[in-house]
Structure formats: C-alpha cells, structure tokens
Enzyme design. Structure first.
Site, PDB file in Angstrom:
ATOM      1  N   ARG A  69       0.809  -1.215   0.000  1.00 13.38           N
ATOM      2  CA  ARG A  69       0.000   0.000   0.000  1.00 13.38           C
ATOM      3  C   ARG A  69       0.846   1.271   0.000  1.00 13.38           C
ATOM      4  O   ARG A  69       0.371   2.343  -0.355  1.00 13.38           O
ATOM      5  CB  ARG A  69      -0.908   0.017   1.233  1.00 13.38           C
ATOM      6  CG  ARG A  69      -2.012  -1.027   1.188  1.00 13.38           C
ATOM      7  CD  ARG A  69      -2.932  -0.889   2.391  1.00 13.38           C
ATOM      8  NE  ARG A  69      -4.074  -1.775   2.308  1.00 13.38           N
ATOM      9  CZ  ARG A  69      -4.095  -3.030   2.728  1.00 13.38           C
ATOM     10  NH1 ARG A  69      -2.993  -3.548   3.247  1.00 13.38           N
ATOM     11  NH2 ARG A  69      -5.172  -3.767   2.612  1.00 13.38           N
ATOM     12  N   PHE A  78      -5.186  -3.579  -1.747  1.00  7.93           N
ATOM     13  CA  PHE A  78      -5.516  -4.966  -2.070  1.00  7.93           C
ATOM     14  C   PHE A  78      -7.018  -5.216  -2.186  1.00  7.93           C
ATOM     15  O   PHE A  78      -7.448  -6.174  -2.839  1.00  7.93           O
ATOM     16  CB  PHE A  78      -4.918  -5.911  -1.034  1.00  7.93           C
ATOM     17  CG  PHE A  78      -3.415  -5.847  -0.942  1.00  7.93           C
ATOM     18  CD1 PHE A  78      -2.658  -5.358  -2.004  1.00  7.93           C
ATOM     19  CD2 PHE A  78      -2.753  -6.273   0.194  1.00  7.93           C
ATOM     20  CE1 PHE A  78      -1.274  -5.294  -1.928  1.00  7.93           C
ATOM     21  CE2 PHE A  78      -1.373  -6.221   0.284  1.00  7.93           C
ATOM     22  CZ  PHE A  78      -0.630  -5.724  -0.773  1.00  7.93           C
ATOM     23  N   HIS A 131       6.428 -23.316   7.488  1.00  8.67           N
ATOM     24  CA  HIS A 131       7.865 -23.216   7.207  1.00  8.67           C
ATOM     25  C   HIS A 131       8.672 -24.321   7.874  1.00  8.67           C
ATOM     26  O   HIS A 131       9.785 -24.628   7.443  1.00  8.67           O
ATOM     27  CB  HIS A 131       8.408 -21.831   7.601  1.00  8.67           C
ATOM     28  CG  HIS A 131       8.530 -21.601   9.069  1.00  8.67           C
ATOM     29  ND1 HIS A 131       7.507 -21.095   9.830  1.00  8.67           N
ATOM     30  CD2 HIS A 131       9.561 -21.801   9.918  1.00  8.67           C
ATOM     31  CE1 HIS A 131       7.898 -20.990  11.086  1.00  8.67           C
ATOM     32  NE2 HIS A 131       9.137 -21.415  11.162  1.00  8.67           N
ATOM     33  N   GLU A 165       9.900 -21.127  22.679  1.00 10.43           N
ATOM     34  CA  GLU A 165      10.246 -19.791  22.217  1.00 10.43           C
ATOM     35  C   GLU A 165      10.789 -18.988  23.389  1.00 10.43           C
ATOM     36  O   GLU A 165      10.194 -18.964  24.465  1.00 10.43           O
ATOM     37  CB  GLU A 165       9.018 -19.090  21.631  1.00 10.43           C
ATOM     38  CG  GLU A 165       8.386 -19.823  20.457  1.00 10.43           C
ATOM     39  CD  GLU A 165       7.116 -19.136  19.996  1.00 10.43           C
ATOM     40  OE1 GLU A 165       7.210 -18.281  19.095  1.00 10.43           O
ATOM     41  OE2 GLU A 165       6.040 -19.426  20.557  1.00 10.43           O
ATOM     42  N   ASP A 196      -1.682 -20.861  17.596  1.00  9.67           N
ATOM     43  CA  ASP A 196      -0.510 -20.270  16.958  1.00  9.67           C
ATOM     44  C   ASP A 196       0.558 -21.308  16.626  1.00  9.67           C
ATOM     45  O   ASP A 196       1.222 -21.210  15.597  1.00  9.67           O
ATOM     46  CB  ASP A 196       0.082 -19.190  17.874  1.00  9.67           C
ATOM     47  CG  ASP A 196       1.082 -18.297  17.166  1.00  9.67           C
ATOM     48  OD1 ASP A 196       0.832 -17.930  16.001  1.00  9.67           O
ATOM     49  OD2 ASP A 196       2.118 -17.957  17.777  1.00  9.67           O
ATOM     50  N   HIS A 246       2.431 -26.138  13.455  1.00  8.21           N
ATOM     51  CA  HIS A 246       3.798 -26.664  13.515  1.00  8.21           C
ATOM     52  C   HIS A 246       3.889 -28.014  14.227  1.00  8.21           C
ATOM     53  O   HIS A 246       4.437 -28.978  13.691  1.00  8.21           O
ATOM     54  CB  HIS A 246       4.713 -25.664  14.210  1.00  8.21           C
ATOM     55  CG  HIS A 246       4.771 -24.330  13.538  1.00  8.21           C
ATOM     56  ND1 HIS A 246       4.773 -24.191  12.171  1.00  8.21           N
ATOM     57  CD2 HIS A 246       4.838 -23.064  14.040  1.00  8.21           C
ATOM     58  CE1 HIS A 246       4.843 -22.906  11.856  1.00  8.21           C
ATOM     59  NE2 HIS A 246       4.860 -22.209  12.964  1.00  8.21           N
ATOM     60  N   LYS A 282       5.944 -19.652  25.227  1.00  8.47           N
ATOM     61  CA  LYS A 282       6.731 -18.429  25.107  1.00  8.47           C
ATOM     62  C   LYS A 282       7.442 -18.156  26.433  1.00  8.47           C
ATOM     63  O   LYS A 282       7.047 -18.649  27.478  1.00  8.47           O
ATOM     64  CB  LYS A 282       5.831 -17.252  24.725  1.00  8.47           C
ATOM     65  CG  LYS A 282       5.156 -17.431  23.378  1.00  8.47           C
ATOM     66  CD  LYS A 282       4.487 -16.167  22.909  1.00  8.47           C
ATOM     67  CE  LYS A 282       3.781 -16.388  21.571  1.00  8.47           C
ATOM     68  NZ  LYS A 282       4.702 -16.828  20.506  1.00  8.47           N
ATOM     69  N   LYS A 293      15.489 -20.939  22.981  1.00  8.67           N
ATOM     70  CA  LYS A 293      14.781 -21.172  21.728  1.00  8.67           C
ATOM     71  C   LYS A 293      15.147 -22.576  21.278  1.00  8.67           C
ATOM     72  O   LYS A 293      16.315 -22.875  21.021  1.00  8.67           O
ATOM     73  CB  LYS A 293      15.189 -20.144  20.678  1.00  8.67           C
ATOM     74  CG  LYS A 293      14.511 -20.337  19.332  1.00  8.67           C
ATOM     75  CD  LYS A 293      14.960 -19.279  18.324  1.00  8.67           C
ATOM     76  CE  LYS A 293      14.266 -19.480  16.988  1.00  8.67           C
ATOM     77  NZ  LYS A 293      14.691 -18.456  15.985  1.00  8.67           N
TER      78      LYS A 293
END
Length: 497
Positions: A55, A99, A183, A221, A240, A245, A345, A350
C-alpha cells in the site's frame, strides 16, 4: 562457500512472482533473503521477475533500495556478493496497490502481458484478505491456468473460519495450484526425518509400539509477545503453534510409509494420522493437558514483564502462552504410545526438537542402579542448530569402572558435517519447490481442516471447564503441572540441552 551454478537455474522453472505484502515483516525479514540466496546459488532462472505489491507509495528504485537495506542487515559477510545482489535487485519491480480495490489490479495484468512463464501469487498478508485478493485477481483477468498461489498459515481461527478462507481461495484456484506454507516443513532436518525413517532399515523396522515407548515434541520460544498482543491474545499458543507446527511434526513422525514421494502420497498418510488422533474428553482434559501463562521473570539475566503486563495487555486475559499435552495416535502402529507435546513463550531457550524414546531391553544384566538409563534415544534438533543424534550406551572407560554404562551420542551436526555448505533456510527450499511446481512440502486443505477439528474440540473443552491457565515465571520451562503430567507416567522431559 558455495558458488553459483551456470547457467542460472532451470529455464523451465522461470516464474513471474507477485508478492503481496512486499514491505511487511515476513517479506523483509525472510522472503527477500531466501530469494536472494536462490539467485546467488544459481537456482533462480534468468527470466524470473519479482513484482512487490504494497500500500505504501514508492517507485521501483525506492523499493529496490528498501529491499537492499533489509538484505544488508541480515546477510553475513560470506554471503555478500555484489554481482549477485545487483542481479537480484534488478529483478524487482514495485506496484502500489490497495488490495481490496479491484481497479488497481489491471496493472498486474499489464505487467504480465507478453510473459511466457507461470505466475506465482504469494500472499504475505493477513488471511482475512486472501479471498479479496484472489477474487480481484480473477475479475481483472490477471490469472491463467498455470497460476499458483502461496498462502501462509495459520489459515483461519477455527474450523469454520478456515473453511471460509479455503472456500474463497478455492473459488479461484484449484487445490493442485494452492501451496499452503508451514515453514517447519522446509527445514533440512525435517527432510532428513523422512530419509531417516524410510531409507534406513535400522529405524524403519523399529518404528512402532513394539520398540518405541514414547515420543516428545518440544517447540520452545525464548521471546514474549513482541508487540503482537492484538493477534496473539485472540489466538493463543494452541492455535498459533500446535495447530500447525507441532501437529505437522507429529504427522511426519507417526505416518505410515507412503507409496512414493509424490505430494498426495505423503499427504494422504499425514491425514490418516490426524484422523487417528485421540480427542481430549472428560477427565483427560484436566489430566493430560496443561495450559500456562507466563508471569514476570528473567531472560538472559534481565527482568521481563509477565503476559498481563505487556504493552496494550488485557489484564483479565486467560489466553494461554504455554501448552503441554499427552495424546495418542489410535492405530496399530502406535497403540499405547504416548506423544508428549509442549510449546510456550518465554522459555529459557529457543528450541525445537523431537525425542524418540526406544523401549528398554526386556532382559537387563548390568548394574541395577543404572536401569533407568538403559534405553536409546533419537534426538532430532530443528533449531537452534539442526542435527540428529542417537544416544547409545557403552561401557565407561577405566579399570575401576567395571561394567558401568555411559550414555553418549552418535551425532550428526549439519554445520559440522557439511562445513563448506550453508544450511539453506526453510523458505529457500519452499520457494524453490513452488518454482518447480512441486507440492509435497505444502499442506493440503483436508490436513488443515482435520487439525482444526481436533484443536476445536480441545478449545471447547477448555471453555466448559472455565479453568484459568496456570502461571509460570518467564525464563522457566512452564508450569510445574506440565512436569507432573509426564512424571505421573514415570517419565521426564528430555533436557540435555
């Protein structure tokens, strides 16, 4: 240091990449870096073009400079290659676009005129506007029968919203041209998990309830919310992280051998696992699932706020920042084998790893006080350093040791094993597979929906119990109850980090 191939890539894999959300966090942090590395490694065909859409008001030169700045922040010295960088930046063009407004999409059709290569539409934007973009691309006649679309997970908030998003995508793109990214599936270690299981009889013949006692999956995390309160408080750690995952990793561990490596053969087997996942009902909701929410604590020696003390926090929130659970896959291969999952979290490290615990020998002849260590473990590390280790038992050295046992790893560390090779980022592999038109690393619609169905049942169970999440200090491994959950089975979380 790897050298670019020559000529650049396979010309049959050249694409026109239209990247929506080109100035967003994912694009500037991950996608352009991955695309640059593909170009530098000689895997991006010379004719490939990239159109950034956002944008903000910029021209192409300003956009190229913004991408260059983002790359310079993240490229290591060994990856700096002025020739490759100049070639990559020269591929980039920019289009300012609202968009949701259909009129501007005619410029995409104009950009495509005369191209002989398929277009890949990458939606690095919120899932709620996937449908708007797909519809506007279709009505502007910017698409053809070869156009592919890449969408980021999570898709939707629950099963109902997931179906709505997928219906909107499916109204324009058939399933064979939809690439849903998780991912984690692009990580080198995940690819090696498939090779490890199905190419090695040592593991293939042992991969069942007769030889494996239990499985752990940990995705920890170190960070907190990092300014994502609005999104995260609506989602929570289950939606999440677990819904995509952790369940994807569980499927790759638990699935039966596919008939071949075709995309649908692999994904058919993953769907069977999701169908066989045991739901949480009755007492199991309290016994086998632990929800947590971090309170103030320390991270790297620094004080950090609790979840309810973060900026813009709703101090009455009951959203979970930690989930631990014990579940089962109800089929012949895994009957009676618990799968322990945890993710949270503000953990101490990690860490993403899978630990396969093999059963002990039925007849034990060594020191009785070492009986508890007399089992092998396969440790599959996804991050921070990717690698695979098999923990075996050998005799401790020394004349005074007798037949005392000593655990030690047979270790494959990818960075050490391949010192001259850069371990590619997950997005590099995923983008390369999109260019090739191969879907085996991507998630099919029914996978998404079976995962949501399982998670929705758990969320509804939490609502009926109305039990608040258990507190745990930032910098710890979660609520004490998560330790008690696995301890009651006579086991413990693997913590040899």
């Amino acid at each position: 240091m790897s050298q670019p191939q020559s000529p650049l890539g396979d010309p049959n894999h050249a694409i026109d990449l239209a990247l929506f959300g080109a100035l967003g966090d994912l694009a500037t942090r991950k996608l352009f870096l991955a695309l640059y590395h593909l170009d530098r490694e000689g895997l991006m065909p010379e004719a490939t073009r990239i159109l950034g859409l956002a944008r903000q008001e910029h021209d192409t030169e300003a956009f190229r400079e913004l991408v260059n700045e983002a790359l310079q922040k993240r490229l290591k010295n060994d990856d700096q290659d002025p020739e490759s960088l100049a070639r990559f930046l020269n591929r980039l063009e920019y289009l300012q676009l609202d968009f949701k407004e259909a009129e501007g999409y005619a410029a995409i059709k104009q950009w495509r005129e005369g191209s002989k290569h398929p277009m890949v539409v990458y939606l690095s934007v919120a899932a709620r506007i996937y449908g708007d973009i797909c519809h506007n691309l279709s009505t502007s006649e910017s698409l053809d029968d070869d156009t592919r679309v890449v969408v980021e997970k999570p898709i939707g908030y629950d099963l109902v919203s997931s179906k709505e998003v997928n219906d909107a995508i499916g109204a324009v793109f058939p399933e064979e041209r939809v690439y849903r990214i998780d991912h984690y599936l692009g990580k080198e270690t995940v690819q090696n998990l498939i090779a490890l299981r199905f190419a090695n009889p040592l593991f293939g013949t042992q991969w069942n309830q007769n030889h494996i006692s239990h499985v752990e999956i940990t995705v920890a995390e170190k960070v907190g919310i990092e300014g994502r309160w609005g999104y995260f408080d609506d989602a929570g750690q289950l939606r999440d992280m677990v819904q995509n995952h952790l369940l994807q990793l569980l499927c790759l561990i638990a699935m039966d051998p596919p008939s071949n490596l075709d995309a649908d053969a692999i994904r058919d087997e993953k769907v069977k696992v999701l169908k066989a996942l045991k739901p949480f009902t009755g007492e199991a909701l309290g016994r086998d699932v632990v929800r947590g929410q971090y309170i103030a604590g320390t991270s790297d020696g620094q004080s950090v706020p609790g979840y309810l003390e973060e900026d813009d926090a709703n101090t009455e929130s009951r959203t979970e920042t930690f989930v631990a659970m014990k579940t089962e896959v109800s089929n012949w291969r895994w009957a009676g084998v618990p799968f322990y999952l945890r993710t949270g979290k503000r953990m101490p490290e990690k860490l993403s790893q899978i630990v396969i615990h093999f059963r002990q020998q039925p007849h034990y002849i060594f020191d009785p006080d070492q009986r508890d260590i007399a089992a092998n473990k396969l440790i599959i590390r996804l991050q921070p350093e990717e690698g695979i280790a098999l923990q075996v038992l050998t005799k401790d050295s020394g004349l005074d040791k007798g037949m005392r046992l000593r655990p030690g790893p047979l270790h494959l560390d990818f960075n050490s094993a391949f010192p001259k090779s850069r371990i590619p980022d997950a997005y590099e592999r995923l983008l390369l597979e999109v260019m090739k038109g191969q879907q085996y690393l991507f998630v099919r619609r029914d996978e998404v929906e079976y995962a949501w169905h399982w998670c929705d049942q758990l969320i509804e169970g939490w609502k009926t119990r109305e039990t608040p999440p258990r507190r745990y200090p930032a910098g710890s491994w979660g609520p004490v109850a998560s330790i008690a959950m696995i301890t009651q089975d006579g086991r413990s979380w693997y913590e040899d980090y």
